[in-house]
Design a protein around this motif. Structure first.
Motif, mmCIF file in Angstrom:
data_model
loop_
_atom_site.group_PDB
_atom_site.id
_atom_site.type_symbol
_atom_site.label_atom_id
_atom_site.label_comp_id
_atom_site.label_asym_id
_atom_site.label_seq_id
_atom_site.Cartn_x
_atom_site.Cartn_y
_atom_site.Cartn_z
ATOM 1 N N VAL A 170 -3.872 -1.266 7.593
ATOM 2 C CA VAL A 170 -3.390 -0.088 6.867
ATOM 3 C C VAL A 170 -3.929 1.167 7.532
ATOM 4 C CG1 VAL A 170 -3.209 -1.266 4.645
ATOM 5 C CG2 VAL A 170 -5.338 -0.117 5.246
ATOM 6 N N PHE A 186 0.843 -1.191 0.000
ATOM 7 C CA PHE A 186 0.000 0.000 0.000
ATOM 8 C C PHE A 186 0.885 1.249 0.000
ATOM 9 C CE2 PHE A 186 -2.042 -3.513 2.247
ATOM 10 C CZ PHE A 186 -3.186 -3.671 1.472
ATOM 11 N N GLY A 187 0.470 2.241 -0.774
ATOM 12 C CA GLY A 187 1.256 3.468 -0.930
ATOM 13 C C GLY A 187 0.927 4.128 -2.248
ATOM 14 N N SER A 213 -7.924 6.040 0.017
ATOM 15 C CA SER A 213 -7.326 6.195 -1.310
ATOM 16 C C SER A 213 -7.727 5.058 -2.238
ATOM 17 C CB SER A 213 -5.796 6.254 -1.202
ATOM 18 O OG SER A 213 -5.384 7.400 -0.500
ATOM 19 N N PRO A 244 -2.999 3.218 -5.383
ATOM 20 C CA PRO A 244 -2.701 3.205 -3.949
ATOM 21 C C PRO A 244 -2.378 1.809 -3.410
ATOM 22 C CG PRO A 244 -5.058 3.305 -4.284
ATOM 23 C CD PRO A 244 -4.447 3.358 -5.647
ATOM 24 N N TYR A 245 -2.386 0.810 -4.282
ATOM 25 C CA TYR A 245 -2.019 -0.537 -3.855
ATOM 26 C C TYR A 245 -1.359 -1.264 -5.021
ATOM 27 C CZ TYR A 245 -5.908 -2.590 -6.499
ATOM 28 O OH TYR A 245 -6.739 -2.996 -7.501
ATOM 29 N N ASP A 269 -4.948 5.238 3.565
ATOM 30 C CA ASP A 269 -4.685 4.266 2.501
ATOM 31 C C ASP A 269 -5.986 3.614 2.037
ATOM 32 O OD1 ASP A 269 -1.882 4.560 2.350
ATOM 33 O OD2 ASP A 269 -1.622 3.277 4.099
#
Length: 215
Positions: A198, A20-21, A205, A32-33, A202
């Protein structure tokens, strides 16, 4: 979600296969993943992965005679799945996979393993483009095979660049079924039920991404 789907997501997160980010996809979209099946890289991981693919395959009710692993990541998937089918279900299912480059010595050709024949199941990590599947079909003998379906790990449930469902288009164009171990909606449900996995931002998102690009 079924228990094995929940188990798959948990295992994938523990192995950092689900991350995730902010990730730039091949399409250019910022996701986002991200799912990286290469993180399943030990004997234990491959046994687990084979069990997940086989459960999905058997639940799909798709008929099959052979498993075809799309190079490169699909090779390990097909191998581990065939072992699980033999060991747990007493089904001796043959496999084959394709090379990226033509081999002009030894056994030659683009296909490794048993010659494709009968009802074929394609196996890969995520959905593959229509051009890739068409190329795979072109190296088989059309009079000897029937493409029954495809099993993948994750269905991102995402529009393609033409705002259409890539998976639905493939199913329509090639007249076969595509089944996944999990879908994006399964992942969202899991994260909602396990809020410690998470950060809230996250999860938000991911939901926003689904609204923007989801089918």
């Amino acid at each position: 979600m079924k228990n094995y789907q929940y188990e798959f997501i948990r295992y994938a997160i523990d192995k950092n296969a689900l991350q995730f980010g902010k990730f730039i996809l091949k399409s250019g979209r910022i996701s986002p993943y991200f799912f990286d099946i290469s993180k399943f890289n030990s004997g234990k991981d491959l046994i687990f992965l084979g069990k997940m693919y086989v459960k999905t395959l058997l639940e799909s009710k798709i008929s099959y005679d052979m498993l075809f692993g799309l190079s490169y990541k699909g090779i390990a998937i097909a191998l581990s799945s065939s072992i699980i089918l033999s060991y747990d279900y007493n089904q001796n299912v043959c496999i084959c996979f394709n090379r990226k480059e033509y081999k002009n010595h030894g056994e030659k050709g683009l296909i490794v393993g048993k010659r494709p024949k009968g009802k074929i199941i394609l196996m890969d990590d995520v959905v593959t483009s229509g051009s890739t599947i068409q190329k795979i079909i072109s190296i088989m003998n059309p009079s000897e095979i029937h493409l029954s379906g495809m099993i993948i790990a994750l269905d991102r449930q995402e529009q393609d660049l033409y705002k259409q469902s890539a998976i639905k288009n493939l199913q329509k164009n090639f007249n076969f079924k595509i089944k996944s171990i999990i879908k994006l909606t399964d992942l969202i449900l899991f994260l909602e039920q396990n809020k410690n996995i998470v950060h809230t931002t996250d999860l938000c998102s991911i939901k926003q991404y689904k609204i923007k690009y989801g089918i």
